[in-house]
Design an enzyme around this catalytic site. Structure first.
Site, PDB file in Angstrom:
ATOM      1  N   GLU A 170     -32.112 107.513 -31.442  1.00  0.00           N
ATOM      2  CA  GLU A 170     -33.311 108.182 -31.923  1.00  0.00           C
ATOM      3  C   GLU A 170     -33.716 109.380 -31.056  1.00  0.00           C
ATOM      4  OE1 GLU A 170     -35.464 106.651 -34.388  1.00  0.00           O
ATOM      5  OE2 GLU A 170     -34.593 104.658 -34.549  1.00  0.00           O
ATOM      6  N   ASP A 171     -34.219 110.403 -31.707  1.00  0.00           N
ATOM      7  CA  ASP A 171     -35.088 111.399 -31.081  1.00  0.00           C
ATOM      8  C   ASP A 171     -34.533 112.000 -29.785  1.00  0.00           C
ATOM      9  OD1 ASP A 171     -36.493 109.952 -32.962  1.00  0.00           O
ATOM     10  OD2 ASP A 171     -38.314 109.741 -31.790  1.00  0.00           O
ATOM     11  N   CYS A 217     -37.232 111.379 -38.330  1.00  0.00           N
ATOM     12  CA  CYS A 217     -36.185 110.411 -38.656  1.00  0.00           C
ATOM     13  C   CYS A 217     -35.973 110.141 -40.142  1.00  0.00           C
ATOM     14  CB  CYS A 217     -36.428 109.102 -37.913  1.00  0.00           C
ATOM     15  SG  CYS A 217     -38.069 108.405 -38.128  1.00  0.00           S
ATOM     16  N   ASP A 243     -30.478 111.089 -34.340  1.00  0.00           N
ATOM     17  CA  ASP A 243     -30.864 111.346 -35.730  1.00  0.00           C
ATOM     18  C   ASP A 243     -31.633 112.659 -35.902  1.00  0.00           C
ATOM     19  OD1 ASP A 243     -33.232 110.473 -34.563  1.00  0.00           O
ATOM     20  OD2 ASP A 243     -33.696 108.991 -36.103  1.00  0.00           O
ATOM     21  N   HIS A 244     -32.110 113.247 -34.827  1.00  0.00           N
ATOM     22  CA  HIS A 244     -32.719 114.588 -34.821  1.00  0.00           C
ATOM     23  C   HIS A 244     -33.014 114.945 -33.378  1.00  0.00           C
ATOM     24  CE1 HIS A 244     -36.648 112.721 -34.129  1.00  0.00           C
ATOM     25  NE2 HIS A 244     -36.356 111.882 -35.117  1.00  0.00           N
TER      26      HIS A 244
END
Length: 540
Positions: free
Chosen positions: A34-35, A73, A264-265
């Site tokens: 994540e992130d 997300c 995811d980003h």
């Protein structure tokens, strides 16, 4: 004569080996987290100690120019799983419903009063996708792959039961059939935005005094602590990555498996997550090829819209014509596009494009500033400090820019000379040629790319859920002929799943051969619809 026969025999073995090698389907593992921006050692930032990720990167290809299609997300993950731009399938609003949320406050909508750009109330919903759009894993399952997801989905629609063989915290390639190829996804949340303030029970392993701050942050204790926590969370992630690598090695699969590692980003901190500039879109991305046949760094431009066709390509499947991306293994792209619409309780329509060197942003509506006071984000200590310092006038010009009134509906950044995107070149006379080029690129993309999210969200929901009611998939029908069961469903563009004698649910993609006395149960789903009831068929 004997020599000729011997040569023909050797040639036949060689050709048989080639055919077998061509038909062999590779195993594929995704390790997604994540992130996170590219702040790993393989990108030149050794602040966090990540030996497992470093080892994987050293044995694979580190891609320098990979961008998400959204800076948050759920829209990003909807693009990944469908191979479609979120704006084209109506999944770009963050977020659509708490019933499919992995994060957040269950009473969020009641407390915040979510509205669209016309002030209409926005209900919770599961996005109904255009016909024919599927989770790309269904195409892998039809090719014989065992597909597992452990365990986050967050697609903006309820994950259809036909997408995965396993979709839970126990999902693993180890549960597949003998010699069955697999596509296994592992999602780790150690680096999620919420862990900046929730990981207080874990030791902060990175010293706050050694971290480097981007110029858009003031050098104060709270910011340093949050940035140090971000790097510390990377070290926690590295241990999880190491576990997957060890499992692959123990099973004798490591050398012969494609391993993808990516976020995811972009980053978890303010002015990173949710933004459609590089700080919110640019991600770390590594592929470890079988036998490490390719190693090094690549500047190839890749968009998340390319992931679905790329995996189908690896699996030697036929890439559906409707997909909006292209396989990174067969084609190279010139531009990567992204979009932002509603973020929680605030709506803001923005579109961006990058070629890896420049990044262009267009605001589609009048905005007071790039910043929006999104409640969820204020739980990050850095966000609270930034707001307080801006109100007191103690941020410098660069640090204030995010909060300051917009002077243009366009932004242009030179990522090579200004990697932190602090100088908007859209009004710079010396960059007008570049601005016109990207303006034209954006115009062409917007013209050819369907955009459902441009309309007020409440109107889009009414089209998806007529009369404010979620549509229902009709029941499956079937016909037996000589013990072979053919299934059908009157609802357009469905996926059908079935099980025999109470076994595991399988994806229906060809008629089912049955034995006398077998009981087949079937149900259907169209993404965004309610699943049909189960229909039973008995081979008497």
């Amino acid at each position: 004569m004997k020599m000729k026969l011997f040569n023909l025999f050797i040639l036949s073995i060689f050709f048989a080996f080639c055919v077998e090698a061509q038909d062999e389907k590779p195993n594929i593992v995704w390790i997604s987290f994540e992130d996170m921006s590219p702040i790993l050692s393989c990108y030149g930032d050794s602040t966090a100690h990540t030996p497992n990720i470093n080892s994987l990167a050293n044995q694979g290809v580190v891609y320098n120019n990979v961008y998400a299609t959204a800076g948050v997300c759920a829209p990003s993950r909807s693009a990944i799983i469908t191979g479609m731009y979120p704006i084209s399938i109506g999944t770009n609003h963050m977020r659509t419903g708490r019933d499919i949320m992995s994060w957040g406050n269950s009473t969020y909508r009641e407390e915040k009063g979510v509205v669209d750009k016309k002030g209409n109330n926005v209900r919770e919903y599961s996005a109904v996708l255009p016909k024919d759009v599927k989770c790309f894993t269904e195409f892998l399952r039809a090719e014989g792959y065992y597909c597992t997801n452990n365990a986050k989905t967050d697609y903006q629609f309820a994950a259809p039961f036909t997408a995965w063989d396993e979709n839970d915290t126990k999902a693993h390639w180890r549960n597949r059939g003998d010699d069955q190829p697999f596509f296994a996804v592992f999602n780790f949340n150690e680096t999620h935005e919420s862990k900046i303030w929730k990981n207080k029970d874990y030791p902060q392993t990175v010293d706050e005094n050694i971290v480097h701050l981007p110029p858009y942050y003031p050098d104060v204790t709270e910011v340093r602590q949050d940035v140090a926590r971000m790097y510390s969370n990377l070290e926690l992630l590295d241990k999880r990555v190491g576990q997957i690598i060890q499992q692959l090695k123990k099973d004798g699969l490591y050398e012969n498996t494609y391993i993808f590692l990516f976020s995811d980003h972009g980053g978890p901190l303010p002015r990173q997550k949710r933004e459609v500039i590089a700080s919110g879109l640019h991600v770390p991305f590594v592929i470890k090829y079988p036998q490490s046949e390719k190693v090094g760094h690549s500047d190839q431009l890749i968009s998340f819209i390319d992931l679905a066709p790329s995996v189908i390509d690896l699996a030697k499947g036929e890439i559906p014509a409707y997909l909006q991306g292209k396989s990174l293994f067969s084609e190279e792209r010139k531009y990567s596009f992204a979009a932002r619409d509603r973020m929680d309780e605030f709506t803001s329509a923005r579109r961006s494009v990058t070629d890896g060197r420049y990044l262009y942003v267009r605001y589609l509506e009048n905005e007071t500033s790039a910043y929006q006071d999104i409640g969820y984000r204020t739980q990050v200590p850095t966000m609270r400090v930034l707001k307080e310092m801006y109100s007191k006038g103690t941020l410098n010009e660069v640090q204030s820019k995010w909060f300051s009134p917009l002077t243009s509906s366009e932004m242009l950044f030179d990522l090579e000379n200004d990697p932190f995107e602090t100088k908007n070149l859209a009004e710079d006379k010396s960059h007008q040629k570049t601005l016109k080029k990207f303006r034209s690129v954006m115009n062409k993309w917007m013209k050819k790319t369907p955009d459902r999210c441009i309309q007020p969200e409440a109107e889009m929901i009414e089209e998806m859920w007529p009369n404010n009611t979620q549509p229902i998939t009709l029941n499956v029908g079937g016909v037996y002929q000589d013990g072979v069961l053919k299934l059908n469903c009157p609802t357009e563009s469905v996926s059908i799943g079935y099980r025999v004698n109470g076994g595991k649910w399988k994806l229906y993609h060809q008629p089912i051969s049955t034995q006398k006395g077998d009981l087949v149960e079937a149900k259907a789903i169209r993404i965004g619809y309610k699943t049909s009831e189960i229909t039973s068929f008995s081979n008497e």
